[in-house]
Design an enzyme around this catalytic site. Structure first.
Site, mmCIF file in Angstrom:
data_model
loop_
_atom_site.group_PDB
_atom_site.id
_atom_site.type_symbol
_atom_site.label_atom_id
_atom_site.label_comp_id
_atom_site.label_asym_id
_atom_site.label_seq_id
_atom_site.Cartn_x
_atom_site.Cartn_y
_atom_site.Cartn_z
ATOM 1 N N ASP A 1 0.832 -1.201 0.000
ATOM 2 C CA ASP A 1 0.000 0.000 0.000
ATOM 3 C C ASP A 1 0.870 1.257 0.000
ATOM 4 O OD1 ASP A 1 -2.314 1.480 0.043
ATOM 5 O OD2 ASP A 1 -2.546 1.395 2.207
ATOM 6 N N ASN B 1 1.254 3.515 -2.902
ATOM 7 C CA ASN B 1 1.763 4.028 -4.188
ATOM 8 C C ASN B 1 1.213 5.421 -4.492
ATOM 9 O OD1 ASN B 1 2.901 1.538 -4.528
ATOM 10 N ND2 ASN B 1 1.424 0.813 -6.038
ATOM 11 N N ASN C 1 -10.695 -2.592 -5.862
ATOM 12 C CA ASN C 1 -9.930 -1.656 -6.706
ATOM 13 C C ASN C 1 -10.601 -1.402 -8.053
ATOM 14 O OD1 ASN C 1 -6.656 -2.812 -5.574
ATOM 15 N ND2 ASN C 1 -7.863 -1.071 -4.868
HETATM 16 C C1 FPP Z 1 -1.992 0.376 -3.188
HETATM 17 O O1 FPP Z 1 -1.553 1.696 -3.344
HETATM 18 C C2 FPP Z 1 -1.544 -0.434 -4.282
HETATM 19 C C3 FPP Z 1 -2.339 -0.955 -5.241
HETATM 20 C C4 FPP Z 1 -3.808 -0.735 -5.282
HETATM 21 C C5 FPP Z 1 -1.812 -1.761 -6.321
HETATM 22 C C6 FPP Z 1 -0.518 -2.478 -6.042
HETATM 23 C C7 FPP Z 1 0.134 -2.568 -7.345
HETATM 24 C C8 FPP Z 1 1.458 -2.506 -7.576
HETATM 25 C C9 FPP Z 1 2.461 -2.478 -6.500
HETATM 26 C C10 FPP Z 1 1.996 -2.445 -8.964
HETATM 27 C C11 FPP Z 1 1.629 -3.566 -9.878
HETATM 28 C C12 FPP Z 1 1.874 -4.909 -9.305
HETATM 29 C C13 FPP Z 1 2.665 -5.858 -9.843
HETATM 30 C C14 FPP Z 1 2.728 -7.202 -9.207
HETATM 31 C C15 FPP Z 1 3.489 -5.635 -11.033
HETATM 32 P P1 FPP Z 1 -2.652 2.834 -3.362
HETATM 33 O O2 FPP Z 1 -2.843 3.270 -4.745
HETATM 34 O O3 FPP Z 1 -3.890 2.375 -2.672
HETATM 35 O O4 FPP Z 1 -1.913 3.918 -2.523
HETATM 36 P P2 FPP Z 1 -2.611 5.064 -1.685
HETATM 37 O O5 FPP Z 1 -3.349 4.391 -0.549
HETATM 38 O O6 FPP Z 1 -1.440 5.847 -1.208
HETATM 39 O O7 FPP Z 1 -3.514 5.821 -2.608
#
Ligand code: FPP
Length: 258
Positions: A31, A33, A79
């Site tokens: 979590d 990104n 998501n």
């Molecule tokens: C959460 O961050 C992450 C995700 C919803 C997706 C995870 C995906 C990846 C790490 C990349 C693709 C995966 C692979 C295996 C290549 P968020 O967007 O919810 O972060 P936030 O809470 O800060 O908005």
């Protein structure tokens, strides 16, 4: 269930870890990104790109130290409610990851598998998932599982529905099912329960991940956002795990008894 050979860790002294007490199954909620990107005035998708770039080093490190099972929460069923350009970008990143890394899976003897309901994923991703599974199905050093379009409640309901179907078609005759037998209807049927669940990115919740399987899992939360989560952060989590006493409902004095 667990037929993977034991790995001799490389450079064990470097990590100050007890390699005889590693979790055999680590689950990870990647979590943060979006916030990583926001803090840098970048588009959210750039955060996902950096998050995606961070998957390989962590998988490689787990393989190197001898973690047998690594399960990554890459895309939840919830998501799908995100803006379409974001879900599409995540699908593209996933496809690129598989195409780019499956040669490495083969070289490092990593079996690739998924949990979740793949029916909703675009065809261009499913194709690469199936091909990667096919190419790695007999590999045995480590199992990498991606949770894709995954929701634990959905997994449990799909398991119940499979069970009802088996009952209807007389493949399941009993009027009682045990916890152990129910586990065989879940997507995780070939996996041991996770020993350690790590969540990056400051939140302290499970978010519909492996609810059935994490009954006795050790939980570890870190404020580090996923794109910044590196080897050192993982070692910290593993050391923290190794400092815990897992009693599974028993008392301290019973630990170690047969
Ligand atoms: C959460 O961050 C992450 C995700 C919803 C997706 C995870 C995906 C990846 C790490 C990349 C693709 C995966 C692979 C295996 C290549 P968020 O967007 O919810 O972060 P936030 O809470 O800060 O908005």
């Amino acid at each position: 269930m667990d037929t993977l050979p034991k790995i001799t860790p490389l450079r064990p002294s470097r990590y100050a870890l007890d390699f005889n007490a590693l979790p055999q199954h680590v689950a990870l909620i990647m979590d943060g990104n979006g916030r990583w990107a926001k803090e840098r005035n970048l588009p959210r998708i750039e955060g996902h790109r950096r998050g995606s770039d961070n998957v390989d080093p962590i998988v490689t490190f787990c393989r190197e130290i001898g973690i047998r099972h690594l399960t990554l929460y890459a895309f939840s069923m919830e998501n799908w409610a995100r803006p379409k350009d974001e879900t599409l970008a995540l699908m593209e990143l996933l496809k690129d990851y598989l195409v780019c890394k499956r040669g490495k899976f083969i070289k490092n003897e990593i079996r690739f598998q998924t949990i979740g309901d793949l029916d909703r994923l675009p065809h261009f991703v499913v194709e690469e998932i199936e091909e990667t599974k096919r190419l790695t199905k007999d590999l045995n050093r480590m199992v990498l599982t991606l949770a894709l379009s995954y929701s634990a409640r959905d997994e449990i309901i799909r398991a119940v529905n499979r069970l009802l179907k088996d009952k209807d078609q007389h493949r399941f005759q009993d009027s009682y099912i045990s916890v152990h037998d129910f586990g065989r209807y879940l997507d995780t049927q070939s996996l041991p329960d996770p020993d350690l669940l790590i969540r990056t990115g400051r939140e302290r919740r499970i978010s519909n991940f492996l609810l059935w399987q994490s009954a006795y899992t050790e939980l570890y939360f870190t404020d580090i956002l996923w794109p910044d989560f590196n080897e050192t952060c993982l070692i910290d989590a593993l050391r923290d795990y190794q400092s815990r006493e897992r009693r599974f409902g028993r008392i301290s004095e019973q630990i170690g008894e047969e």
